[in-house]
Design a protein around this motif. Structure first.
Motif, PDB file in Angstrom:
ATOM      1  N   VAL A 161       0.814  -1.215   0.000  1.00 38.74           N
ATOM      2  CA  VAL A 161       0.000   0.000   0.000  1.00 38.74           C
ATOM      3  C   VAL A 161       0.856   1.276   0.000  1.00 38.74           C
ATOM      4  CG1 VAL A 161      -0.364   0.271   2.503  1.00 38.74           C
ATOM      5  CG2 VAL A 161      -2.142   0.981   0.897  1.00 38.74           C
ATOM      6  N   PHE A 162       2.032   1.233   0.637  1.00 41.38           N
ATOM      7  CA  PHE A 162       2.821   2.461   0.712  1.00 41.38           C
ATOM      8  C   PHE A 162       3.447   2.864  -0.625  1.00 41.38           C
ATOM      9  CE2 PHE A 162       2.384   1.401   5.226  1.00 41.38           C
ATOM     10  CZ  PHE A 162       1.787   2.579   5.631  1.00 41.38           C
ATOM     11  N   PRO A 163       4.101   1.914  -1.322  1.00 37.96           N
ATOM     12  CA  PRO A 163       4.600   2.345  -2.637  1.00 37.96           C
ATOM     13  C   PRO A 163       3.478   2.829  -3.553  1.00 37.96           C
ATOM     14  CG  PRO A 163       4.935  -0.014  -2.311  1.00 37.96           C
ATOM     15  CD  PRO A 163       4.541   0.563  -0.996  1.00 37.96           C
ATOM     16  N   VAL A 164       2.348   2.154  -3.523  1.00 41.49           N
ATOM     17  CA  VAL A 164       1.232   2.547  -4.378  1.00 41.49           C
ATOM     18  C   VAL A 164       0.738   3.940  -4.001  1.00 41.49           C
ATOM     19  CG1 VAL A 164      -1.181   2.054  -4.911  1.00 41.49           C
ATOM     20  CG2 VAL A 164       0.480   0.206  -4.890  1.00 41.49           C
ATOM     21  N   PHE A 165       0.561   4.149  -2.713  1.00 46.05           N
ATOM     22  CA  PHE A 165       0.069   5.430  -2.207  1.00 46.05           C
ATOM     23  C   PHE A 165       1.033   6.567  -2.552  1.00 46.05           C
ATOM     24  CE2 PHE A 165       0.301   8.555   1.254  1.00 46.05           C
ATOM     25  CZ  PHE A 165      -0.992   9.038   1.268  1.00 46.05           C
ATOM     26  N   LEU A 166       2.315   6.342  -2.269  1.00 49.93           N
ATOM     27  CA  LEU A 166       3.293   7.416  -2.488  1.00 49.93           C
ATOM     28  C   LEU A 166       3.456   7.748  -3.969  1.00 49.93           C
ATOM     29  CD1 LEU A 166       6.032   6.503   0.135  1.00 49.93           C
ATOM     30  CD2 LEU A 166       4.499   8.476   0.164  1.00 49.93           C
ATOM     31  N   GLN A 167       3.447   6.719  -4.816  1.00 47.72           N
ATOM     32  CA  GLN A 167       3.581   6.988  -6.255  1.00 47.72           C
ATOM     33  C   GLN A 167       2.365   7.740  -6.785  1.00 47.72           C
ATOM     34  OE1 GLN A 167       7.318   6.130  -6.925  1.00 47.72           O
ATOM     35  NE2 GLN A 167       6.029   6.375  -8.728  1.00 47.72           N
ATOM     36  N   ALA A 168       1.174   7.389  -6.278  1.00 45.15           N
ATOM     37  CA  ALA A 168      -0.044   8.081  -6.723  1.00 45.15           C
ATOM     38  C   ALA A 168      -0.007   9.537  -6.270  1.00 45.15           C
ATOM     39  CB  ALA A 168      -1.280   7.375  -6.177  1.00 45.15           C
ATOM     40  N   GLN A 169       0.451   9.737  -5.045  1.00 47.75           N
ATOM     41  CA  GLN A 169       0.544  11.089  -4.507  1.00 47.75           C
ATOM     42  C   GLN A 169       1.532  11.922  -5.318  1.00 47.75           C
ATOM     43  OE1 GLN A 169       2.243  11.640  -0.491  1.00 47.75           O
ATOM     44  NE2 GLN A 169       0.195  12.274   0.092  1.00 47.75           N
ATOM     45  N   TYR A 170       2.663  11.318  -5.582  1.00 54.92           N
ATOM     46  CA  TYR A 170       3.692  11.977  -6.388  1.00 54.92           C
ATOM     47  C   TYR A 170       3.137  12.302  -7.778  1.00 54.92           C
ATOM     48  CZ  TYR A 170       8.093  12.403  -8.967  1.00 54.92           C
ATOM     49  OH  TYR A 170       9.107  12.824  -9.770  1.00 54.92           O
ATOM     50  N   GLY A 171       2.401  11.358  -8.335  1.00 56.01           N
ATOM     51  CA  GLY A 171       1.826  11.558  -9.671  1.00 56.01           C
ATOM     52  C   GLY A 171       0.841  12.710  -9.704  1.00 56.01           C
ATOM     53  N   ALA A 172      -0.008  12.793  -8.682  1.00 51.55           N
ATOM     54  CA  ALA A 172      -1.004  13.867  -8.643  1.00 51.55           C
ATOM     55  C   ALA A 172      -0.320  15.221  -8.523  1.00 51.55           C
ATOM     56  CB  ALA A 172      -1.959  13.655  -7.480  1.00 51.55           C
ATOM     57  N   ARG A 173       0.841  15.217  -7.869  1.00 54.17           N
ATOM     58  CA  ARG A 173       1.560  16.482  -7.718  1.00 54.17           C
ATOM     59  C   ARG A 173       2.327  16.849  -8.978  1.00 54.17           C
ATOM     60  NH1 ARG A 173       5.490  16.104  -3.435  1.00 54.17           N
ATOM     61  NH2 ARG A 173       4.994  13.918  -3.200  1.00 54.17           N
ATOM     62  N   SER A 174       2.382  15.939  -9.951  1.00 55.41           N
ATOM     63  CA  SER A 174       3.213  16.182 -11.121  1.00 55.41           C
ATOM     64  C   SER A 174       2.552  17.087 -12.161  1.00 55.41           C
ATOM     65  CB  SER A 174       3.607  14.856 -11.775  1.00 55.41           C
ATOM     66  OG  SER A 174       2.499  14.290 -12.422  1.00 55.41           O
ATOM     67  N   VAL A 175       1.341  17.542 -11.900  1.00 59.65           N
ATOM     68  CA  VAL A 175       0.728  18.516 -12.816  1.00 59.65           C
ATOM     69  C   VAL A 175       1.554  19.799 -12.737  1.00 59.65           C
ATOM     70  CG1 VAL A 175      -1.323  19.894 -13.306  1.00 59.65           C
ATOM     71  CG2 VAL A 175      -1.574  17.556 -12.526  1.00 59.65           C
ATOM     72  N   THR A 176       2.068  20.245 -13.879  1.00 53.32           N
ATOM     73  CA  THR A 176       2.974  21.392 -13.852  1.00 53.32           C
ATOM     74  C   THR A 176       2.203  22.671 -13.527  1.00 53.32           C
ATOM     75  OG1 THR A 176       2.642  21.842 -16.189  1.00 53.32           O
ATOM     76  CG2 THR A 176       4.443  20.345 -15.632  1.00 53.32           C
ATOM     77  N   PRO A 177       2.886  23.647 -12.915  1.00 50.91           N
ATOM     78  CA  PRO A 177       2.219  24.926 -12.616  1.00 50.91           C
ATOM     79  C   PRO A 177       1.641  25.563 -13.882  1.00 50.91           C
ATOM     80  CG  PRO A 177       4.415  24.869 -11.648  1.00 50.91           C
ATOM     81  CD  PRO A 177       4.276  23.623 -12.459  1.00 50.91           C
ATOM     82  N   MET A 178       2.359  25.374 -14.984  1.00 49.84           N
ATOM     83  CA  MET A 178       1.898  25.935 -16.254  1.00 49.84           C
ATOM     84  C   MET A 178       0.521  25.369 -16.635  1.00 49.84           C
ATOM     85  SD  MET A 178       3.142  27.916 -18.694  1.00 49.84           S
ATOM     86  CE  MET A 178       1.573  28.650 -18.908  1.00 49.84           C
ATOM     87  N   ILE A 179       0.384  24.071 -16.548  1.00 49.80           N
ATOM     88  CA  ILE A 179      -0.897  23.450 -16.896  1.00 49.80           C
ATOM     89  C   ILE A 179      -1.972  23.856 -15.884  1.00 49.80           C
ATOM     90  CG2 ILE A 179      -2.092  21.213 -16.900  1.00 49.80           C
ATOM     91  CD1 ILE A 179       0.171  20.130 -18.587  1.00 49.80           C
ATOM     92  N   ALA A 180      -1.595  23.863 -14.610  1.00 47.15           N
ATOM     93  CA  ALA A 180      -2.567  24.252 -13.587  1.00 47.15           C
ATOM     94  C   ALA A 180      -3.076  25.666 -13.859  1.00 47.15           C
ATOM     95  CB  ALA A 180      -1.916  24.173 -12.204  1.00 47.15           C
ATOM     96  N   GLU A 181      -2.156  26.542 -14.229  1.00 49.56           N
ATOM     97  CA  GLU A 181      -2.534  27.925 -14.485  1.00 49.56           C
ATOM     98  C   GLU A 181      -3.404  28.037 -15.741  1.00 49.56           C
ATOM     99  OE1 GLU A 181       0.656  31.171 -14.598  1.00 49.56           O
ATOM    100  OE2 GLU A 181      -0.238  31.159 -12.602  1.00 49.56           O
ATOM    101  N   PRO A 204       1.572   7.725 -15.349  1.00 54.45           N
ATOM    102  CA  PRO A 204       2.889   7.081 -15.406  1.00 54.45           C
ATOM    103  C   PRO A 204       3.415   6.720 -14.023  1.00 54.45           C
ATOM    104  CG  PRO A 204       2.858   9.052 -16.777  1.00 54.45           C
ATOM    105  CD  PRO A 204       1.571   9.042 -16.021  1.00 54.45           C
ATOM    106  N   SER A 205       3.256   7.647 -13.090  1.00 53.89           N
ATOM    107  CA  SER A 205       3.752   7.417 -11.740  1.00 53.89           C
ATOM    108  C   SER A 205       2.929   6.339 -11.020  1.00 53.89           C
ATOM    109  CB  SER A 205       3.705   8.737 -10.981  1.00 53.89           C
ATOM    110  OG  SER A 205       4.122   8.565  -9.678  1.00 53.89           O
ATOM    111  N   VAL A 206       1.625   6.362 -11.201  1.00 55.00           N
ATOM    112  CA  VAL A 206       0.759   5.349 -10.588  1.00 55.00           C
ATOM    113  C   VAL A 206       1.143   3.963 -11.100  1.00 55.00           C
ATOM    114  CG1 VAL A 206      -1.609   4.463 -10.494  1.00 55.00           C
ATOM    115  CG2 VAL A 206      -1.190   6.896 -10.180  1.00 55.00           C
ATOM    116  N   MET A 207       1.394   3.874 -12.404  1.00 53.75           N
ATOM    117  CA  MET A 207       1.762   2.588 -12.992  1.00 53.75           C
ATOM    118  C   MET A 207       3.071   2.072 -12.415  1.00 53.75           C
ATOM    119  SD  MET A 207      -0.607   1.559 -14.887  1.00 53.75           S
ATOM    120  CE  MET A 207       0.302   0.139 -15.505  1.00 53.75           C
ATOM    121  N   THR A 208       4.022   2.972 -12.194  1.00 52.31           N
ATOM    122  CA  THR A 208       5.287   2.567 -11.576  1.00 52.31           C
ATOM    123  C   THR A 208       5.036   2.003 -10.186  1.00 52.31           C
ATOM    124  OG1 THR A 208       6.391   4.316 -12.790  1.00 52.31           O
ATOM    125  CG2 THR A 208       7.593   3.351 -10.967  1.00 52.31           C
TER     126      THR A 208
END
Lengths: 284, 307
Positions: A161-181, A204-208
């Motif tokens: 659960v931890f690798p899955v959780f952390l990778q998903a969290q990391y992935g959600a944070r990977s939206v660039t500020p440019m795209i968010a803006e 990609p990060s979730v899959m990893t």
């Protein structure tokens, strides 16, 4: 044993693998067929070394039987229901724990990753929890849950659960500020943004994470079987070893390796299907 | 091209706006006492040196950030968040297109958020792609297109949004010279056809003069309006003849002089610590440190050579 493989720093999504064949051919390196041939001969070389070691008698044949002896046990093993029962038990425990980890870890990771406050407030708890060595907690689980398949599933779940959780969290944070803006300026509503911006960005990060967890799940399931009396491949290895059937023990170990390798191939295939939008080289 | 929104929209009025980043000793005043008015249908270029807070101003105009002091009004309403009448085209086309969406979906995506039906979304997206000269790339992914084409997609997305006001933040800074001329002319013709208001931020004085009905020079520390120049070059402009016109060169000379004057005081007083550039003002895109534009073939060549 790779049980606490949950590194805080999330592994980068594996990008190089897909790029490799293309780059090789462009650089004038070996072509695809030649590459396969080279890889197979490397495997063959190791098998030959193994055979040589066993034949030379440097190690006693009870500790290390030759490859012919080990592979020779497979036809007989395939005919027994005990073999398939063991494979089924291991896969069952691994898969249930893995699925539970995916079902809980992915959504939780995505949601906490989307909101900075949620990510920061959960960090300490997650860091403390994931620092516990799962296998060391095994006696506790045995005490509470007994020597049941639930124990195996629970330990697998906790390891995954931890690798899955952390990778998903990391992935959600990977939206660039440019795209968010850009999404802000076009006033894209939250639900649409989650579905069509955050989710694909995180894939990609979730899959990893899922790939790491899939491999871990089988490892941990077998580990639990070795340490307890729970049925499965790990238990069969112990039984075979204690009964002096070294070749059979190795056959079970090779079975476990094959399962792990197949899982890796499968997840690579799934990843490729899901991430077709990515440029082939995905550099720069 | 058929448009549903009212052309030109309302006036955008900036009144005595200031923007400060950081607190206490880290406080950095980027903009102060800046006033500006853009009327419906106008093409206004805002030009200023790097680090002058151009992007900060544009982000304020788009409603993405709020000024620390002063007000920005769109028509009668204060602008405090992104508005449906205002579309933005960012400098970094690579970063602003969604790589997992095909070109058509990228253009249509903002419409989905507005509740436009799929068939209508796709129709409008195709129409806008056609308008920017990309009629047949709807099924491609952004990475399959060149830099100039990707920026066209970003412009098409802005058009599909059907906002009467188009804000552009150094939109042609990262494309090669030829694409840049093409995109400039494309922007002029779209504006002529649609009657939209365009506010374009750039550090390129020639570009500002070539495109604008009016050029607003900003500069100084903190940044404010230092000049406001009507461009009397008419509506028909040509990359070769307009740029050779003496009126063009006169305007250019005047702008350069004003910018130099605006910079001079800060350079003469080195005792005052140089304020750190705001986080959004880090020079991105455009020209990299070595002076080769990011997308030029020369850069690719050197990159390959390094590899």
């Amino acid at each position: 044993m790779a049980i606490s493989t949950t590194d805080r720093r999330p592994a980068a999504p594996d990008r190089k693998r897909r790029a490799r064949p293309a780059r090789r051919t462009r650089a004038g390196g070996p072509g695809r067929r030649v590459l396969l041939l080279l890889q197979l001969s490397a495997v063959l070389a190791v098998l030959l070394l193994w055979a040589a070691l066993a034949a030379a008698g440097l190690v006693s044949s009870t500790a290390l039987p030759g490859p012919t002896a080990v592979f020779g046990t497979f036809p007989e093993l395939f005919g027994t229901s005990a073999y398939w029962q063991a494979v089924g038990d291991t896969l069952n425990g691994a898969l249930t724990g893995f699925l539970a980890a995916a079902v809980i870890g992915v959504p939780l990771g995505l949601v906490t990753g989307t909101y900075a406050a949620a990510e920061q407030s959960s960090r300490l708890l997650v860091d403390v929890l994931r620092s516990f060595p799962v296998i060391a907690l095994l006696p506790v689980f045995l005490l509470v849950l007994g020597s049941t398949p639930t124990t195996k599933t629970t330990v697998v779940f906790l390891a995954c659960v931890f690798p899955v959780f952390l990778q998903a969290q990391y992935g959600a944070r990977s939206v660039t500020p440019m795209i968010a803006e850009t999404m802000d300026s076009y006033r894209v509503p939250r639900h649409l943004r989650f579905r069509k911006v955050i989710l694909p960005s995180a894939t990609p990060s979730v899959m990893t994470g899922l790939r790491l967890a899939a491999t871990t799940s089988v490892l941990v399931a077998i580990g639990v079987e070795v340490l307890t009396t729970l049925p499965g491949i790990g238990h069969e290895v112990v039984l075979a070893q204690q009964g002096g059937a070294a070749a059979q023990a190795y056959a079970y170990i090779i079975t476990a390796g094959t399962i792990g390798y197949s899982i890796n191939l499968l997840s690579q295939f799934a990843e490729r299907r899901l991430l077709r939008w990515r440029p082939p080289a995905h550099t720069d | 091209m058929q448009r549903h929104a009212k052309t030109g929209g309302s006036s955008l009025v900036v009144e005595d706006v200031g923007k400060t980043f950081g607190h206490g000793t880290d406080e950095h005043r980027v903009i102060e006492g800046l006033s500006l008015r853009v009327d419906p249908g106008e093409f206004v270029c805002i030009v200023g040196p790097s680090g002058a807070g151009k992007t900060t101003l544009l982000r304020c105009l788009s409603g993405l950030i709020r000024p620390t002091s002063g007000t920005i009004r769109y028509g009668d309403e204060p602008l405090t968040r992104p508005h449906a009448d205002i579309a933005v085209v960012f400098q970094d086309y690579r970063g602003s297109l969604l790589p997992w969406m095909r070109v058509r979906d990228n253009v249509a995506f903002p419409l989905e958020g507005m509740g436009v039906k799929r068939a209508e979304r796709n129709r409008r997206a195709e129409e806008c792609l056609h308008a920017v000269g990309l009629a047949d790339v709807g099924d491609k992914y952004p990475w399959q297109l060149s830099g100039g084409m990707q920026q066209r997609v970003a412009i098409a997305r802005g058009l599909a949004y059907e906002a009467p006001v188009l804000l552009m933040d150094e939109p042609f800074g990262s494309v090669d010279a030829q694409s840049r001329f093409d995109l400039e002319d494309l922007t002029l013709s779209l504006r002529a056809d649609l009657g939209i208001t365009v506010i374009l931020v750039t550090h390129d004085i020639d570009e500002a003069v070539y495109l604008g009905d009016r050029v607003v020079v900003i500069g100084g520390r903190p940044t404010t309006v230092v000049d406001n120049l009507q461009v009397d070059l008419g509506t028909d402009r040509d990359q070769i003849t307009t740029r050779a016109d003496h009126r063009f060169t006169d305007l250019r000379t005047r702008l350069l002089t004003r910018i130099r004057e605006a910079q001079a005081p800060a350079e003469r007083t080195p005792a005052r610590p140089e304020p750190k550039p705001a986080p959004d003002e880090t020079p991105s895109g455009g020209t990299a440190k070595d002076g080769i534009p990011k997308d030029s073939p020369a850069r690719e060549k050197t990159a390959r050579a390094v590899r």
